[in-house]
Design a protein around this motif. Structure first.
Motif, PDB file in Angstrom:
ATOM      1  N   GLN A  19      30.465 -21.295   1.867  1.00 24.28           N
ATOM      2  CA  GLN A  19      31.699 -20.541   1.694  1.00 24.28           C
ATOM      3  C   GLN A  19      32.530 -21.074   0.538  1.00 24.28           C
ATOM      4  O   GLN A  19      33.304 -20.346  -0.061  1.00 24.28           O
ATOM      5  CB  GLN A  19      32.529 -20.582   2.979  1.00 24.28           C
ATOM      6  CG  GLN A  19      31.891 -19.768   4.084  1.00 24.28           C
ATOM      7  CD  GLN A  19      32.658 -19.866   5.373  1.00 24.28           C
ATOM      8  OE1 GLN A  19      33.498 -20.734   5.550  1.00 24.28           O
ATOM      9  NE2 GLN A  19      32.372 -18.976   6.301  1.00 24.28           N
ATOM     10  N   HIS A  26      26.578 -14.954  -8.763  1.00 23.15           N
ATOM     11  CA  HIS A  26      27.217 -13.835  -8.083  1.00 23.15           C
ATOM     12  C   HIS A  26      26.363 -12.578  -8.077  1.00 23.15           C
ATOM     13  O   HIS A  26      26.874 -11.499  -7.834  1.00 23.15           O
ATOM     14  CB  HIS A  26      28.569 -13.544  -8.729  1.00 23.15           C
ATOM     15  CG  HIS A  26      29.461 -14.733  -8.739  1.00 23.15           C
ATOM     16  ND1 HIS A  26      29.931 -15.308  -7.581  1.00 23.15           N
ATOM     17  CD2 HIS A  26      29.931 -15.491  -9.756  1.00 23.15           C
ATOM     18  CE1 HIS A  26      30.686 -16.353  -7.890  1.00 23.15           C
ATOM     19  NE2 HIS A  26      30.692 -16.481  -9.186  1.00 23.15           N
ATOM     20  N   HIS A 169      34.332 -15.330   8.850  1.00 25.64           N
ATOM     21  CA  HIS A 169      34.727 -15.087   7.464  1.00 25.64           C
ATOM     22  C   HIS A 169      33.563 -14.430   6.742  1.00 25.64           C
ATOM     23  O   HIS A 169      32.468 -14.967   6.685  1.00 25.64           O
ATOM     24  CB  HIS A 169      35.090 -16.430   6.810  1.00 25.64           C
ATOM     25  CG  HIS A 169      35.072 -16.393   5.313  1.00 25.64           C
ATOM     26  ND1 HIS A 169      34.449 -17.344   4.558  1.00 25.64           N
ATOM     27  CD2 HIS A 169      35.581 -15.500   4.432  1.00 25.64           C
ATOM     28  CE1 HIS A 169      34.579 -17.058   3.280  1.00 25.64           C
ATOM     29  NE2 HIS A 169      35.260 -15.947   3.175  1.00 25.64           N
ATOM     30  N   THR A 171      32.329 -12.125   3.115  1.00 22.76           N
ATOM     31  CA  THR A 171      32.619 -11.886   1.707  1.00 22.76           C
ATOM     32  C   THR A 171      31.943 -10.592   1.262  1.00 22.76           C
ATOM     33  O   THR A 171      30.913 -10.210   1.828  1.00 22.76           O
ATOM     34  CB  THR A 171      32.122 -13.073   0.864  1.00 22.76           C
ATOM     35  OG1 THR A 171      32.757 -14.267   1.321  1.00 22.76           O
ATOM     36  CG2 THR A 171      32.432 -12.894  -0.601  1.00 22.76           C
ATOM     37  N   GLY A 182      28.234  -6.806   2.221  1.00 22.70           N
ATOM     38  CA  GLY A 182      29.116  -7.832   2.777  1.00 22.70           C
ATOM     39  C   GLY A 182      28.360  -8.731   3.729  1.00 22.70           C
ATOM     40  O   GLY A 182      27.434  -8.292   4.410  1.00 22.70           O
ATOM     41  N   TYR A 185      27.405 -16.156   2.270  1.00 25.52           N
ATOM     42  CA  TYR A 185      26.695 -16.669   1.104  1.00 25.52           C
ATOM     43  C   TYR A 185      25.387 -17.331   1.521  1.00 25.52           C
ATOM     44  O   TYR A 185      25.327 -18.044   2.531  1.00 25.52           O
ATOM     45  CB  TYR A 185      27.538 -17.707   0.363  1.00 25.52           C
ATOM     46  CG  TYR A 185      28.724 -17.143  -0.380  1.00 25.52           C
ATOM     47  CD1 TYR A 185      28.576 -16.098  -1.288  1.00 25.52           C
ATOM     48  CD2 TYR A 185      29.988 -17.690  -0.188  1.00 25.52           C
ATOM     49  CE1 TYR A 185      29.666 -15.601  -1.972  1.00 25.52           C
ATOM     50  CE2 TYR A 185      31.085 -17.196  -0.878  1.00 25.52           C
ATOM     51  CZ  TYR A 185      30.911 -16.141  -1.767  1.00 25.52           C
ATOM     52  OH  TYR A 185      31.998 -15.653  -2.452  1.00 25.52           O
ATOM     53  N   HIS A 190      26.477 -18.579  -4.428  1.00 22.91           N
ATOM     54  CA  HIS A 190      27.415 -17.493  -4.185  1.00 22.91           C
ATOM     55  C   HIS A 190      26.667 -16.159  -4.162  1.00 22.91           C
ATOM     56  O   HIS A 190      27.237 -15.132  -4.491  1.00 22.91           O
ATOM     57  CB  HIS A 190      28.519 -17.493  -5.229  1.00 22.91           C
ATOM     58  CG  HIS A 190      29.711 -18.302  -4.824  1.00 22.91           C
ATOM     59  ND1 HIS A 190      30.977 -18.070  -5.305  1.00 22.91           N
ATOM     60  CD2 HIS A 190      29.846 -19.344  -3.963  1.00 22.91           C
ATOM     61  CE1 HIS A 190      31.827 -18.927  -4.780  1.00 22.91           C
ATOM     62  NE2 HIS A 190      31.153 -19.709  -3.958  1.00 22.91           N
ATOM     63  N   ILE A 192      25.407 -13.223  -2.057  1.00 22.25           N
ATOM     64  CA  ILE A 192      25.784 -12.684  -0.749  1.00 22.25           C
ATOM     65  C   ILE A 192      24.552 -12.137  -0.020  1.00 22.25           C
ATOM     66  O   ILE A 192      23.777 -11.373  -0.589  1.00 22.25           O
ATOM     67  CB  ILE A 192      26.836 -11.575  -0.903  1.00 22.25           C
ATOM     68  CG1 ILE A 192      28.116 -12.148  -1.509  1.00 22.25           C
ATOM     69  CG2 ILE A 192      27.143 -10.923   0.439  1.00 22.25           C
ATOM     70  CD1 ILE A 192      29.126 -11.083  -1.922  1.00 22.25           C
ATOM     71  N   GLU A 226      34.167 -12.601  -9.061  1.00 31.65           N
ATOM     72  CA  GLU A 226      34.757 -13.863  -9.525  1.00 31.65           C
ATOM     73  C   GLU A 226      34.441 -14.153 -10.982  1.00 31.65           C
ATOM     74  O   GLU A 226      35.153 -14.921 -11.639  1.00 31.65           O
ATOM     75  CB  GLU A 226      34.293 -15.015  -8.640  1.00 31.65           C
ATOM     76  CG  GLU A 226      34.895 -14.980  -7.252  1.00 31.65           C
ATOM     77  CD  GLU A 226      34.379 -16.106  -6.373  1.00 31.65           C
ATOM     78  OE1 GLU A 226      33.144 -16.279  -6.307  1.00 31.65           O
ATOM     79  OE2 GLU A 226      35.187 -16.788  -5.753  1.00 31.65           O
ATOM     80  N   ARG A 234      38.469  -9.697  -1.690  1.00 33.57           N
ATOM     81  CA  ARG A 234      37.662 -10.914  -1.832  1.00 33.57           C
ATOM     82  C   ARG A 234      36.946 -11.258  -0.525  1.00 33.57           C
ATOM     83  O   ARG A 234      35.745 -11.522  -0.513  1.00 33.57           O
ATOM     84  CB  ARG A 234      38.544 -12.098  -2.251  1.00 33.57           C
ATOM     85  CG  ARG A 234      39.213 -11.897  -3.582  1.00 33.57           C
ATOM     86  CD  ARG A 234      40.057 -13.097  -3.995  1.00 33.57           C
ATOM     87  NE  ARG A 234      39.248 -14.236  -4.389  1.00 33.57           N
ATOM     88  CZ  ARG A 234      39.548 -15.046  -5.393  1.00 33.57           C
ATOM     89  NH1 ARG A 234      40.640 -14.828  -6.121  1.00 33.57           N
ATOM     90  NH2 ARG A 234      38.776 -16.071  -5.693  1.00 33.57           N
ATOM     91  N   HIS A 235      37.700 -11.308   0.565  1.00 32.24           N
ATOM     92  CA  HIS A 235      37.138 -11.727   1.858  1.00 32.24           C
ATOM     93  C   HIS A 235      37.825 -10.972   2.987  1.00 32.24           C
ATOM     94  O   HIS A 235      38.914 -10.423   2.812  1.00 32.24           O
ATOM     95  CB  HIS A 235      37.354 -13.224   2.111  1.00 32.24           C
ATOM     96  CG  HIS A 235      37.056 -14.120   0.951  1.00 32.24           C
ATOM     97  ND1 HIS A 235      35.782 -14.501   0.614  1.00 32.24           N
ATOM     98  CD2 HIS A 235      37.880 -14.720   0.048  1.00 32.24           C
ATOM     99  CE1 HIS A 235      35.827 -15.292  -0.451  1.00 32.24           C
ATOM    100  NE2 HIS A 235      37.091 -15.439  -0.811  1.00 32.24           N
ATOM    101  N   VAL A 290      39.514 -19.919   0.370  1.00 29.00           N
ATOM    102  CA  VAL A 290      39.489 -18.544   0.858  1.00 29.00           C
ATOM    103  C   VAL A 290      40.882 -17.930   0.818  1.00 29.00           C
ATOM    104  O   VAL A 290      41.081 -16.846   0.260  1.00 29.00           O
ATOM    105  CB  VAL A 290      38.910 -18.488   2.293  1.00 29.00           C
ATOM    106  CG1 VAL A 290      39.024 -17.067   2.859  1.00 29.00           C
ATOM    107  CG2 VAL A 290      37.458 -18.931   2.305  1.00 29.00           C
TER     108      VAL A 290
END
Length: 490
Positions: A19, A26, A169, A171, A182, A185, A190, A192, A226, A234-235, A290
């Motif tokens: 996280q 990305h 949580h 992302t 979504g 990670y 990073h 997803i 990012e 973002r989250h 976060v």
């Protein structure tokens, strides 16, 4: 206790690493299940691998199998003691990276991971083991570390070791063809993993995240990138009151401008009427954190409450509150037992956070003094004290070690010190302040038995005896284990 929730080179939990990791890759990709993992001792991908047939001879503290190769002991993820396997080994400098290619002789303790994302995610490390083997691993870890003191009690396990996390949580990102995905990670990246369900999350929380993901396109909620700094969401952070049933949804966005927010809130609460409050948190910084500093309540009162050990606690987006309340009640129950309170004692709750363990202890103590550096947590602790009608607890903002030294210098006394430090344990300055204050009993709650054992050696050298140690499985399916110990002044 997993505050900031085993082994010097692996201090951050894998959940935190994925996280908050610094690696920035990305390119969000759809998950493809892997037959085995490729997590190793260092990031050495790209080097030519040597394949060796080796037999596992033990476990590391972080749940990896240990093998001997060319005079060196290496860690291999997803390998169990007694198993023979083909292992790919790469070397870069003085570090080695290992990958389990094929198990040739499986252990009777091997299990098929029920999570389809297990080998990619990294948040869990032990799903390839059956429950009894997981319990034994954690028991053995604590037994080994506590050998200089006293034999630990049998570990307190969880009846249903799934669905337990009350804080989830997720992302969001875009694929190359602009599809919204979504999830969590992949380990140490990073990237997803697109997922609708994490089987240690609260199921209702995952359902809400899935609904939000489905609503994003129609409400023009573009996932934040990012690298480019473009995008909005973002989250999503969700907190669930396991006892109260209250649910908090926190939308973490890069901008405070949320067009259509009223319609979004109306649509989400219609789909999930169980939601108690919704907040918009603004994080417009290039950071791995976060939550940002700004937040705005969109629906409800901005907090939820939950009940722990018979006391009610108010939880805000930034409040620290134990992830697994069912096991926390067992942990705190044993800690209060070890304190041996009769109603007359003065208790210091060091690293008190929002006051959970101190307020629970106040029911059996004469007076509780909580000390915490985080001023927001102290404010929450005072509010929780009032909420529960507690009149014998006071909370102070400051360094707990300095506070106890001042008490000793003024001739004040405490009968019991309860400490619950971060994963890296307490420093010598704090421990020396405990010794100077000379409480009759010290109750040490730890989310890292390795640093707990180190700290207890100092206390034993300075006049204390370890009488009891109780391990508790707070995070089933992961290598983490918590421990509470009772020390008595000679």
């Amino acid at each position: 206790m997993s505050k900031r929730k085993n082994n010097a080179s692996f201090k951050k939990s894998n959940k935190e690493q994925k996280q908050h990791g610094k690696k920035k890759n990305h390119a969000a990709q759809k998950h493809q299940a892997k037959p085995q993992g490729n997590q190793g001792n260092s990031p050495n991908q790209g080097k030519k691998a040597v394949t060796a047939e080796l037999t596992c001879n033990g476990f590391s503290n972080d749940g990896k199998g240990l093998v001997d190769w060319e005079g060196k002991q290496l860690k291999v993820p997803y390998l169990l003691p007694g198993e023979t396997a083909e292992i790919a080994i790469t070397k870069k400098g003085k570090y080695y990276n290992t990958k389990l290619k094929r198990v040739l002789k499986p252990s009777k303790d091997r299990a098929k991971p029920p999570c389809p994302y297990y080998y990619d995610c990294g948040g869990c490390q032990l799903q390839h083991m059956n429950s009894s083997a997981q319990d034994q691993l954690k028991q053995n870890t604590v037994d080994h570390l506590m050998k200089p003191f006293v034999k630990p009690e049998p570990i307190m396990t969880m009846d249903h070791p799934w669905d337990y996390r009350n804080k989830n949580h997720m992302t969001f990102g875009l694929t190359r063809n602009r599809q919204i995905i979504g999830g969590l990670y992949a380990q140490n990246t990073h990237r997803i993993i697109d997922m609708d369900r994490c089987i240690i999350h609260d199921p209702k929380a995952d359902q809400i995240v899935h609904t939000i993901k489905g609503m994003m396109k129609s409400f023009k909620m573009i996932p934040y990138n990012e690298d480019s700094g473009q995008g909005f969401l973002r989250h999503v952070l969700i907190k669930v009151g396991k006892a109260s049933g209250e649910i908090m949804v926190v939308l973490v966005a890069a901008s405070p401008i949320f067009k259509g927010k009223n319609n979004f809130v109306k649509a989400l609460t219609k789909e999930h009427p169980e939601i108690s409050t919704i907040l918009l948190n603004i994080n417009d910084k290039d950071t791995s954190m976060v939550l940002g500093d700004q937040e705005k309540v969109l629906y409800g009162k901005g907090t939820i409450t939950d009940t722990l050990c018979g006391m009610k606690f108010e939880i805000s987006p930034k409040s620290f509150y134990q992830i697994n309340p069912a096991q926390t009640e067992k942990l705190y129950g044993r800690a209060v037992e070890m304190a041996e309170l009769t109603g007359k004692e003065t208790v210091i709750d060091a690293y008190c956070g929002i006051g959970t363990i101190g307020l629970i202890a106040s029911q059996k103590a004469g007076k509780v003094i909580g000390v915490e550096l985080n001023k927001d947590a102290v404010r929450d602790a005072i509010r929780n004290s009032k909420r529960n009608g507690v009149n014998n607890a006071r909370f102070y903002q400051g360094d707990a070690g300095e506070f106890m030294v001042q008490m000793a210098n003024h001739g004040d006394k405490a009968d019991v010190v309860i400490l619950d430090p971060p994963r890296n344990g307490s420093d010598e300055a704090f421990l020396s302040s405990v010794v100077k204050l000379k409480p009759k009993r010290v109750v040490y709650v730890s989310c890292n038995p390795e640093t707990q054992a180190r700290d207890m050696k100092y206390l034993v050298k300075n006049g204390y005896t370890v009488e009891e140690i109780q391990p508790v499985d707070m995070f089933p399916q992961t290598h983490h284990v918590e421990s509470v110990a009772k020390l008595v002044r000679k």
